[in-house]
Scaffold this active site. Structure first.
Site, short mmCIF file in Angstrom:
data_model
loop_
_atom_site.label_atom_id
_atom_site.label_comp_id
_atom_site.label_asym_id
_atom_site.label_seq_id
_atom_site.Cartn_x
_atom_site.Cartn_y
_atom_site.Cartn_z
N CYS A 168 34.95 51.99 46.03
CA CYS A 168 35.92 51.01 46.25
C CYS A 168 35.85 50.94 47.62
O CYS A 168 36.78 51.94 48.22
CB CYS A 168 36.95 51.16 45.33
N SER A 193 34.67 41.18 45.25
CA SER A 193 35.96 40.49 44.45
C SER A 193 36.66 39.87 45.62
O SER A 193 36.86 40.29 46.68
CB SER A 193 36.73 41.97 44.04
N CYS A 208 44.94 42.83 55.50
CA CYS A 208 44.45 41.75 54.87
C CYS A 208 45.02 40.33 55.27
O CYS A 208 45.94 40.24 55.73
CB CYS A 208 44.95 41.77 53.21
N CYS A 253 49.13 38.23 48.80
CA CYS A 253 49.42 38.38 47.31
C CYS A 253 50.69 39.17 47.26
O CYS A 253 50.67 40.29 47.55
CB CYS A 253 48.18 38.98 46.55
N GLU A 313 41.44 52.66 54.07
CA GLU A 313 41.20 53.63 52.82
C GLU A 313 40.05 53.15 51.86
O GLU A 313 39.93 51.95 51.76
CB GLU A 313 42.57 53.81 51.95
N CYS A 336 50.57 42.97 45.99
CA CYS A 336 49.56 43.99 46.41
C CYS A 336 50.04 44.62 47.62
O CYS A 336 50.71 44.05 48.59
CB CYS A 336 48.50 43.28 46.71
N CYS A 358 44.30 50.33 41.96
CA CYS A 358 43.97 48.73 42.31
C CYS A 358 45.50 48.23 42.91
O CYS A 358 46.32 48.35 42.04
CB CYS A 358 43.81 48.10 41.08
#
Length: 346
Positions: A107, A197, A114, A118, A94, A121, A339
């Site tokens: 973004c 980031s 990933c 975390c 996405e 998230c 986010c």
């Protein structure tokens, strides 16, 4: 069995030029094809209208263009757009267009899933399937630039690598994509309008500094106390704050580029005075600014946005020491585009 065709965008311009020489054509033909692939964003060889049909057929026989496809586009009530992007192998990532009165920001994702863990998230709950190729990252930006022009009447102004994945765990491909995005033969965007980031991979932050990158660095920090940070970001056990601090000091020493810390304040997790004091201390090591980010729940209720009073306490403490603080309100929450919410729900 036919040999598998190669993705033509994996070739450099020099390799494309050599391909044409090897096939009895002029080297400049490679320049033309390269322009079609990157500057003009061709999805097929048929679009390359200044090249003869016989040459296009040779390209068709040898190569493919593994272009992304926007499977679904969702538009938020606040103007945010979320794209579900299907890759050539059927996997989906996405990317998001975030508009404000003065800019439009893309973004973009760097991995399918990933590499990190975390706990707050949604993307981290997805298994990392693979890294994105440079062209797949580039294509996300092109698609969002087109949407920015169509829906907001202006070209894309900024890019943040804050989508799915940890960019520094796909370092080479991310840098190749940024090279294309900033090249005059690509999109010609200024690297100063790009922010990478990271959750904080010290070795790779130092490598970026050594490679003299020109884009900006943001760190998803969320706590300046090791025990707290490890409880919400377990990989911190392997990359503790002292190593992160040393890497950031190295980065600033090499680049003189100020760092942005991204920080969510959660109820009962990092909203106490000791948490504030630790962040103020961490900010004193390297020139920086702090973005306090509104939390976007991912259904289980374990993480809850702290009170406004707790956020105000952070702002007062940081500003009293001269640090720049911005409060970032979430965009696109109604389409799970905010986010931490990207999880292929679309």
């Amino acid at each position: 069995m036919k040999p598998k065709k190669k993705d033509i965008r994996a070739l450099t311009k020099e390799q494309l030029r050599q391909f044409f020489v090897d096939n009895g054509d002029k080297a400049f033909r490679g320049n033309q094809v390269y322009e079609w692939l990157w500057n003009k964003g061709a999805h097929s060889f048929e679009e390359m209208t200044n090249i003869s049909k016989s040459t296009r057929q040779i390209l068709e026989d040898h190569f493919v263009i593994n272009h992304i496809r926007v499977d679904q586009m969702q538009r938020s009530t606040d103007g945010t757009i979320k794209n579900a992007v299907r890759l050539h192998d059927g996997l989906v990532v996405e990317s998001v267009l975030i508009p404000t009165p003065t800019r439009t920001t893309a973004c973009v994702s760097s991995q399918v899933g990933c590499s990190l863990d975390c706990r707050f998230c949604a993307t981290a709950r997805l298994k990392r399937m693979r890294n994105l190729n440079p062209d797949e990252i580039y294509d996300q930006v092109v698609a969002i630039d087109n949407e920015s022009r169509l829906y907001h009447n202006r070209p894309l102004s900024n890019i943040v690598f804050m989508g799915m994945g940890e960019p520094l765990m796909n370092y080479n491909n991310v840098l190749k994509a940024i090279d294309k995005i900033t090249s005059s033969e690509g999109l010609g965007m200024s690297p100063k309008r790009i922010t990478l980031s990271t959750s904080g991979v010290p070795k790779m932050i130092k490598k970026m500094a050594d490679d003299e990158v020109k884009f900006k660095l943001a760190v998803s920090l969320h706590s300046a106390i090791d025990s707290v940070r490890t409880s919400i970001m377990p990989f911190n056990e392997n990359f503790p704050l002292k190593d992160l601090r040393e890497a950031l000091e190295y980065w600033y020493g090499k680049t003189k580029s100020r760092i942005t810390y991204e920080y969510v304040v959660w109820k009962g997790i990092n909203d106490a005075k000791k948490d504030i004091d630790a962040l103020v201390q961490f900010c004193s090591y390297v020139p920086c600014k702090v973005n306090l980010i509104e939390y976007n729940p991912i259904d289980d209720g374990e993480f809850q946005q702290a009170s406004n009073a707790a956020t105000d306490n952070y702002i007062k403490a940081l500003e009293s020491k001269g640090f720049v603080v911005n409060v970032r309100r979430s965009r696109g929450k109604d389409i799970d585009a905010a986010c931490g919410q990207l999880a292929n729900k679309s």
